[in-house]
Design an enzyme around this catalytic site. Structure first.
Site, short mmCIF file in Angstrom:
data_model
loop_
_atom_site.label_atom_id
_atom_site.label_comp_id
_atom_site.label_asym_id
_atom_site.label_seq_id
_atom_site.Cartn_x
_atom_site.Cartn_y
_atom_site.Cartn_z
N LYS A 80 0.88 -1.17 0.00
CA LYS A 80 0.00 0.00 0.00
C LYS A 80 0.92 1.22 0.00
O LYS A 80 1.57 1.53 0.99
CB LYS A 80 -0.90 -0.02 1.24
N GLY A 126 4.54 3.62 11.24
CA GLY A 126 3.86 4.91 11.20
C GLY A 126 3.42 5.34 12.59
O GLY A 126 4.07 5.03 13.59
N GLU A 146 5.06 -0.89 13.90
CA GLU A 146 6.05 -0.08 14.63
C GLU A 146 5.47 1.32 14.67
O GLU A 146 5.32 1.98 13.64
CB GLU A 146 7.40 -0.13 13.90
N CYS A 155 11.70 7.50 14.27
CA CYS A 155 11.03 6.83 15.38
C CYS A 155 11.95 6.69 16.58
O CYS A 155 11.48 6.42 17.69
CB CYS A 155 10.52 5.47 14.94
#
Length: 523
Positions: free
Chosen positions: A182, A238, A262, A299
């Site tokens: 996606k 995300g 994550e 992150c």
């Protein structure tokens, strides 16, 4: 560059709706219109993946390794065309993009080496013991097998390394699972180039084309993909909100499936006093650069600092203010991320007890993240769980404790993290066993005298952590253990030798490491 969805190597644009990407540096829309996948196209991609899986799950490690290396080569052959497209869709500088391209290709080759060697399947054999008393033992042989088609949601902050051909795709293909990507709406041109490279590699390796498909669209496209009964696992990098929504959706299916999400982290850094006294300026500069690396859009960005009130801490905060004053604001990845950063920063600064210490000058009309940091007492931090919400961008919150006991309380109140760091001299670290124990329960990676930004791709790396950092703390999205997310163990009892997978046959023609009757062996 194709602007259609790519389904088993075939371009498809059945829908009337389309998306455009935006250059975050200029805020101008790029000219291409990318077709949004219809329900029919989503179903076609899932069906093609399932049919390909029936063949691909039996593909040898040598053949899968060749595919992964060919994908890496095809990506490298895109040259500056890819680099410039990534830059125009992300605002990232050329050096960062080239470095990320290198990491992406290295990941693919790392998994190629892993599956070519073959021991990753964890083959375990307990041979029959017909004479055993009081009960005989059957012949039982177990190994990991491919789970099925995997949906991969690409990340906004890593357009290559956590994207179309990133770690999720590489590990899924290595495991023997077809992939349906996606595409991230911000990187549709980048995705198109990489998707074509993957499809070209599949064709050159003469493997089933349904191994890979790429779909474009928004939230609804992702929801339909996760709900499709032929999809057996999901990889996601995300936000907490997005990852939690996908996890809930997957768990509500008639057949729930795993979502390896994550979802971000505050990555606290605990700075001990003796280390601070001797190195406060160097520590301030190191942390400031880590917070602002890539406009703070990692992150592993250190969003919380924990210190004890002292003269050294006061000196450190002044040095940190000076270091932040020297930082340059950088363009953020897209308007949504920029607005979320500003909103989150404002909410934190307006919270009880929080004092803004420094914020860079803002430029109107641009999506630049201005480096900033604030302070709060340990007591106010502990009492306000919202101060643990991730602020994705160049911001950090220094939590000031009155005592060692309060530092321990702060550590105990932390939510699950990807990383936790302790900075101290040798004597301090040797006496910090209690803090280390707490942080080991809170984080997937505990760092000593370093910063969390920078994630080595290697077998020992664990890039995961307790919820809400990830949806499953057992698994990592970086390094070779990532392959285990997309495989499951199957035991074969008294199976005829001719039917056994090659990895479990008595002769071990693959010469892989196996556990035979409790002992590791290549026999």
């Amino acid at each position: 560059m194709i602007t259609d969805n790519l389904i088993a190597g075939i371009p498809s644009a059945e829908g009337a709706e389309a998306l455009q990407t935006v250059n975050p540096a200029t805020q101008a829309s790029l000219p291409e219109h990318f077709s949004i996948a219809t329900d029919k196209e989503i179903n076609a991609a899932a069906t093609a993946a399932y049919e390909a899986w029936k063949v691909y799950k039996r593909t040898s490690g040598t053949e899968k390794a060749r595919l992964l290396r060919t994908i890496a080569h095809e990506i490298e052959q895109l040259g500056d065309t890819l680099v410039h497209r990534v830059m125009s869709e992300s605002g990232l500088p050329e050096g960062r993009v080239k470095g990320e391209r290198g990491r992406t290709c290295n990941q693919l080759r790392l998994f190629a080496d892993l599956v070519e060697e073959g021991s990753w399947v964890d083959a375990t054999i307990d041979e029959a013991m017909p004479e055993r008393q009081p009960l005989a033992r059957a012949d039982i042989r177990k190994m990991l097998v491919a789970l099925g088609p995997v949906a991969v949601f690409t990340a906004s902050n890593f357009p290559l390394a956590f994207s179309t051909a990133g770690g999720d795709t590489a590990s899924a293909l290595a495991a023997g699972c077809p992939v349906i990507v996606k595409a991230h709406p911000s990187h549709l041109g980048t995705n198109a180039l990489i998707a074509q490279a993957i499809s070209s590699a599949i064709e050159k390796c003469n493997l089933p084309k349904g191994i890979f498909s790429s779909l474009q669209g928004g939230i609804e496209t992702g929801q339909l993909l996760v709900q499709h009964p032929l999809v057996k696992a999901v990889g996601f990098t995300g936000s907490y909100r997005g990852g939690k929504a996908l996890s809930d959706l997957a768990n509500s299916r008639p057949e729930p499936i795993p979502v390896y999400a994550e979802m971000g982290s505050n990555n606290p850094i605990f700075i001990l006093q003796e280390k601070l006294k001797s190195d406060y300026e160097a520590i301030a500069n190191t942390i400031a650069n880590s917070v602002n690396l890539g406009a703070g859009q990692f992150c592993t960005n250190p969003g919380i600092l924990v210190l004890q009130k002292s003269e050294a801490t006061t000196a450190f905060l002044e040095a940190l203010k000076s270091a932040f004053n020297g930082l340059q604001a950088a363009t953020m990845l897209n308007e949504g991320i920029f607005n979320a950063f500003e909103k989150g920063k404002k909410a934190c600064i307006n919270a009880k007890g929080v004092e803004l210490q420094m914020e860079g000058d803002k430029e109107s009309g641009v999506w630049k993240g201005n480096p900033a940091f604030a302070t709060v007492s340990a007591r106010d931090f502990i009492e306000n769980k919202h101060l643990q919400e991730e602020i994705f961008g160049p911001f950090t919150l220094a939590v000031i404790a009155d005592s060692d006991q309060e530092i321990t309380e702060v550590a105990s109140h932390l939510q699950g993290q990807l990383t936790a760091t302790i900075m101290g001299n040798e004597e301090e670290l040797n006496q910090a066993e209690g803090l280390v124990d707490i942080l080991s329960q809170k984080a997937g990676r505990v760092i000593f005298n370093g910063v969390p930004t920078g994630v080595e791709v290697c077998p020992a790396m664990h890039h995961g952590g307790p919820f809400p950092a990830t949806s499953n703390s057992i698994f990592t999205s970086v390094g070779t253990d990532a392959i285990k997310r997309f495989a499951r163990p199957v035991a074969f009892q008294n199976m005829p030798e001719a039917l056994l997978p090659t990895e479990l046959k008595t002769g071990n023609s693959l010469n892989i490491w196996r556990t035979v009757n409790g002992e590791k062996s290549r026999k």
